[in-house]
Design a protein around this motif. Structure first.
Motif, PDB file in Angstrom:
ATOM      1  N   GLY A 128      34.291  30.011   7.232  1.00 54.93           N
ATOM      2  CA  GLY A 128      34.009  31.086   6.301  1.00 54.93           C
ATOM      3  C   GLY A 128      34.485  31.592   4.621  1.00 54.93           C
ATOM      4  O   GLY A 128      35.206  30.588   4.737  1.00 54.93           O
ATOM      5  N   PHE A 129      34.510  32.476   4.281  1.00 53.66           N
ATOM      6  CA  PHE A 129      33.572  33.185   2.312  1.00 53.66           C
ATOM      7  C   PHE A 129      35.065  32.969   2.087  1.00 53.66           C
ATOM      8  O   PHE A 129      35.686  34.238   2.511  1.00 53.66           O
ATOM      9  CB  PHE A 129      32.159  33.256   2.161  1.00 53.66           C
ATOM     10  CG  PHE A 129      31.536  33.198   0.933  1.00 53.66           C
ATOM     11  CD1 PHE A 129      31.007  32.321   0.878  1.00 53.66           C
ATOM     12  CD2 PHE A 129      32.444  34.585  -0.117  1.00 53.66           C
ATOM     13  CE1 PHE A 129      30.790  32.382  -0.743  1.00 53.66           C
ATOM     14  CE2 PHE A 129      31.920  33.482  -1.615  1.00 53.66           C
ATOM     15  CZ  PHE A 129      31.653  32.846  -1.821  1.00 53.66           C
ATOM     16  N   ASP A 130      35.407  32.310   1.144  1.00 54.89           N
ATOM     17  CA  ASP A 130      36.477  32.722   0.417  1.00 54.89           C
ATOM     18  C   ASP A 130      36.005  33.918  -0.823  1.00 54.89           C
ATOM     19  O   ASP A 130      35.777  33.375  -2.350  1.00 54.89           O
ATOM     20  CB  ASP A 130      37.161  31.890   0.057  1.00 54.89           C
ATOM     21  CG  ASP A 130      38.375  31.503  -1.329  1.00 54.89           C
ATOM     22  OD1 ASP A 130      38.541  32.595  -0.777  1.00 54.89           O
ATOM     23  OD2 ASP A 130      38.143  31.116  -2.436  1.00 54.89           O
ATOM     24  N   VAL A 131      36.111  35.486  -0.131  1.00 55.23           N
ATOM     25  CA  VAL A 131      35.388  36.607  -0.362  1.00 55.23           C
ATOM     26  C   VAL A 131      37.048  36.539  -1.770  1.00 55.23           C
ATOM     27  O   VAL A 131      38.283  36.803  -1.763  1.00 55.23           O
ATOM     28  CB  VAL A 131      36.340  37.381   0.231  1.00 55.23           C
ATOM     29  CG1 VAL A 131      35.214  38.499  -0.505  1.00 55.23           C
ATOM     30  CG2 VAL A 131      34.764  37.159   1.117  1.00 55.23           C
ATOM     31  N   GLN A 149      38.791  23.718   8.166  1.00 61.73           N
ATOM     32  CA  GLN A 149      38.701  22.627   8.021  1.00 61.73           C
ATOM     33  C   GLN A 149      38.564  22.029   9.979  1.00 61.73           C
ATOM     34  O   GLN A 149      37.877  21.628  10.379  1.00 61.73           O
ATOM     35  CB  GLN A 149      40.010  21.851   7.689  1.00 61.73           C
ATOM     36  CG  GLN A 149      39.844  21.468   6.151  1.00 61.73           C
ATOM     37  CD  GLN A 149      41.213  21.343   5.868  1.00 61.73           C
ATOM     38  OE1 GLN A 149      42.439  21.583   6.622  1.00 61.73           O
ATOM     39  NE2 GLN A 149      42.066  21.325   4.850  1.00 61.73           N
ATOM     40  N   LYS A 150      39.085  23.113  10.436  1.00 65.58           N
ATOM     41  CA  LYS A 150      38.865  23.185  11.690  1.00 65.58           C
ATOM     42  C   LYS A 150      37.634  23.213  12.597  1.00 65.58           C
ATOM     43  O   LYS A 150      37.281  23.215  13.165  1.00 65.58           O
ATOM     44  CB  LYS A 150      39.836  23.872  12.795  1.00 65.58           C
ATOM     45  CG  LYS A 150      39.903  23.941  13.961  1.00 65.58           C
ATOM     46  CD  LYS A 150      40.398  22.950  14.395  1.00 65.58           C
ATOM     47  CE  LYS A 150      41.282  22.615  15.914  1.00 65.58           C
ATOM     48  NZ  LYS A 150      42.278  21.461  16.642  1.00 65.58           N
ATOM     49  N   LEU A 154      35.056  20.483  14.470  1.00 64.22           N
ATOM     50  CA  LEU A 154      34.911  21.012  15.624  1.00 64.22           C
ATOM     51  C   LEU A 154      33.124  20.865  16.182  1.00 64.22           C
ATOM     52  O   LEU A 154      32.258  20.748  17.086  1.00 64.22           O
ATOM     53  CB  LEU A 154      35.242  22.318  16.511  1.00 64.22           C
ATOM     54  CG  LEU A 154      36.517  22.746  16.693  1.00 64.22           C
ATOM     55  CD1 LEU A 154      37.101  24.207  16.911  1.00 64.22           C
ATOM     56  CD2 LEU A 154      37.000  21.812  17.523  1.00 64.22           C
ATOM     57  N   ALA A 155      32.588  21.541  15.196  1.00 59.21           N
ATOM     58  CA  ALA A 155      30.985  21.420  14.871  1.00 59.21           C
ATOM     59  C   ALA A 155      30.576  19.767  15.410  1.00 59.21           C
ATOM     60  O   ALA A 155      29.792  19.695  16.193  1.00 59.21           O
ATOM     61  CB  ALA A 155      30.685  22.029  13.734  1.00 59.21           C
ATOM     62  N   ASP A 164      27.684  26.288   7.040  1.00 62.39           N
ATOM     63  CA  ASP A 164      28.462  26.152   5.841  1.00 62.39           C
ATOM     64  C   ASP A 164      28.457  26.921   5.069  1.00 62.39           C
ATOM     65  O   ASP A 164      28.577  27.130   3.941  1.00 62.39           O
ATOM     66  CB  ASP A 164      29.151  25.055   5.460  1.00 62.39           C
ATOM     67  CG  ASP A 164      30.274  24.277   5.021  1.00 62.39           C
ATOM     68  OD1 ASP A 164      31.187  25.171   4.794  1.00 62.39           O
ATOM     69  OD2 ASP A 164      30.785  23.054   4.507  1.00 62.39           O
ATOM     70  N   TYR A 165      29.011  28.366   5.198  1.00 63.97           N
ATOM     71  CA  TYR A 165      28.835  29.676   4.571  1.00 63.97           C
ATOM     72  C   TYR A 165      30.315  29.058   3.341  1.00 63.97           C
ATOM     73  O   TYR A 165      29.343  29.443   2.006  1.00 63.97           O
ATOM     74  CB  TYR A 165      29.166  30.612   5.697  1.00 63.97           C
ATOM     75  CG  TYR A 165      29.106  32.347   5.281  1.00 63.97           C
ATOM     76  CD1 TYR A 165      28.766  32.341   4.509  1.00 63.97           C
ATOM     77  CD2 TYR A 165      30.787  32.612   5.063  1.00 63.97           C
ATOM     78  CE1 TYR A 165      28.116  33.547   3.674  1.00 63.97           C
ATOM     79  CE2 TYR A 165      30.548  34.420   5.363  1.00 63.97           C
ATOM     80  CZ  TYR A 165      29.720  34.766   4.895  1.00 63.97           C
ATOM     81  OH  TYR A 165      29.719  36.095   4.325  1.00 63.97           O
ATOM     82  N   TRP A 166      30.845  28.869   3.396  1.00 68.61           N
ATOM     83  CA  TRP A 166      32.072  28.851   2.478  1.00 68.61           C
ATOM     84  C   TRP A 166      31.690  27.869   1.309  1.00 68.61           C
ATOM     85  O   TRP A 166      31.850  28.295  -0.088  1.00 68.61           O
ATOM     86  CB  TRP A 166      32.827  28.094   3.102  1.00 68.61           C
ATOM     87  CG  TRP A 166      33.933  27.588   1.682  1.00 68.61           C
ATOM     88  CD1 TRP A 166      35.119  28.413   1.178  1.00 68.61           C
ATOM     89  CD2 TRP A 166      34.533  26.856   0.856  1.00 68.61           C
ATOM     90  NE1 TRP A 166      35.549  27.871   0.818  1.00 68.61           N
ATOM     91  CE2 TRP A 166      35.601  26.782  -0.129  1.00 68.61           C
ATOM     92  CE3 TRP A 166      33.625  25.530   0.660  1.00 68.61           C
ATOM     93  CZ2 TRP A 166      35.705  26.018  -0.920  1.00 68.61           C
ATOM     94  CZ3 TRP A 166      33.931  24.470  -0.576  1.00 68.61           C
ATOM     95  CH2 TRP A 166      34.918  24.594  -1.364  1.00 68.61           C
TER      96      TRP A 166
END
Length: 278
Positions: A128-131, A149-150, A154-155, A164-166
Motif C-alpha cells: 500500500g502507498f503511504d498517501v 512488511q507482511k 507473503l510474496a 511494491d507500490y509503496w
C-alpha cells in the motif's frame, strides 16, 4: 513472459482481479465501461490480449470492500473460474477503520493469499502507498507499514509477484491522485498498469505522463483547496462511516464473469458489441 504464467495446462489464459476500489478503477472515470470507471486492471487485461490473443478477464473488485467481504464474496467465485493469473489488493479499507485488529487482519490476508496461490496461478500482490493526504491519517501510517512488511513476506513465502507500490516515487506528484486524494487519477492508473505489465514481462507502450512542474500555490489558494477537499470528501467519508454505509453497497462487480478481451478495441469494443446485440 515470466514464470510461464501465460496459460494453464489446457492453454487457457484467464486473468481474475480481486479487491476494492484500487482494483475496481475508482479515480479513472469512463462513460462507457461498467460502474463508470476503467482502471489499471482493465488496461492490463487489454495489453495481455494484445500480446497473446485468447485472454479472458474477470474483475470482481468493488469499492469500499473490506478484507472479510473480499474473502466472503470474491474468493470462491474466483477459484471457480480456474484463473491462470490473479491480482489481489485487499485490506486497505480495514487499515483506515477504527478498531481494526491488525493481527487478525493479516492472518486472514495470509489465508486468502494461500488459497489463491494454491490454484497454481501466477499471483500478483501489492503493498500500500503511504498517501500524504492529511495529518488526520498519520496515526494509520504504522498500520500501513506493518501491512506492507507482511505483504512482502507473503510474496516470498508463496512465490507471488510483488508490485511494491509503496516505493514508486511517481506517486509523490499530486496529479497522480484523484480529487479525493485517496484514489489514483487516470494518470496514476495508467502508470500502475505499466508497472504490473513490466513485472509480468508483457510488452506495452504506456509511459509516465510528462508534466510541467506544478505551479506554486499561494496560502489563500491552499486554504481554499483544503476547505473544498474537507467539504467534498472528508466529511462525507466520515458521515458514511457513522451511518455504516459505503459507496459500494449498491454496486456489483464490473466484470463478474470472464469475458474474452478483443485484441483490437479492448473492453470498450466489447461493450459496444454487447450493446449492438441487445
Amino acid at each position: 513472459m515470466r514464470g510461464g504464467y501465460a496459460a494453464g495446462q489446457s492453454g487457457r489464459r484467464r486473468y481474475v482481479a480481486l479487491g476494492d476500489s484500487f482494483t475496481e478503477g475508482v479515480g479513472d472515470p469512463s462513460n462507457v465501461l461498467p460502474n463508470g470507471v476503467r482502471g489499471w486492471a482493465d488496461r492490463v487485461a487489454e495489453k495481455l490480449a494484445k500480446a497473446q490473443p485468447g485472454w479472458e478477464y474477470a474483475n470482481l473488485a468493488v469499492r469500499s470492500k473490506r478484507l472479510r467481504h473480499i474473502i466472503d464474496e470474491q474468493l470462491e467465485p474466483a477459484l471457480g473460474m480456474e484463473p491462470t493469473l490473479i491480482t489481489l489488493y485487499a485490506g486497505g479499507n480495514d487499515i483506515l477503520d477504527f478498531g481494526t485488529d491488525m493481527d487478525a487482519l493479516l492472518t486472514d490476508y495470509e489465508m486468502l493469499v494461500a488459497r489463491l496461490a494454491g490454484t497454481g496461478a501466477t499471483v500478483v500482490l501489492f503493498t500500500g502507498f503511504d498517501v500524504k493526504v492529511s495529518a488526520v491519517l498519520e496515526p494509520f501510517k504504522k498500520r500501513n507499514t506493518l501491512y506492507n512488511q507482511k505483504v512482502r513476506e507473503l510474496a516470498t513465502k508463496y512465490g507471488a509477484i510483488l508490485v511494491d507500490y509503496w516505493c514508486f516515487d511517481a506517486y509523490k506528484d499530486s496529479r497522480m491522485w484523484a480529487p479525493d486524494r485517496l484514489h489514483m487519477s487516470k494518470a496514476g492508473h495508467k502508470y500502475l498498469a505499466a508497472q504490473v505489465l513490466d513485472h509480468l514481462d508483457v510488452p506495452h507502450k504506456i509511459s509516465l505522463k510528462q508534466w510541467e512542474p506544478p505551479q506554486r500555490m499561494t496560502m489563500r489558494e491552499w486554504e481554499r483547496r483544503q476547505r473544498r477537499w474537507v467539504n467534498d470528501w472528508v466529511l462525507p467519508l466520515f458521515g458514511r462511516k457513522l451511518r455504516g454505509v459505503t459507496l459500494g453497497d449498491s454496486l456489483s462487480a464490473r466484470w463478474p464473469q470472464p469475458v474474452k478481451v478483443p485484441r483490437k478495441g479492448g473492453l470498450k469494443k466489447l461493450v459496444e458489441n454487447q450493446q449492438a446485440m441487445q
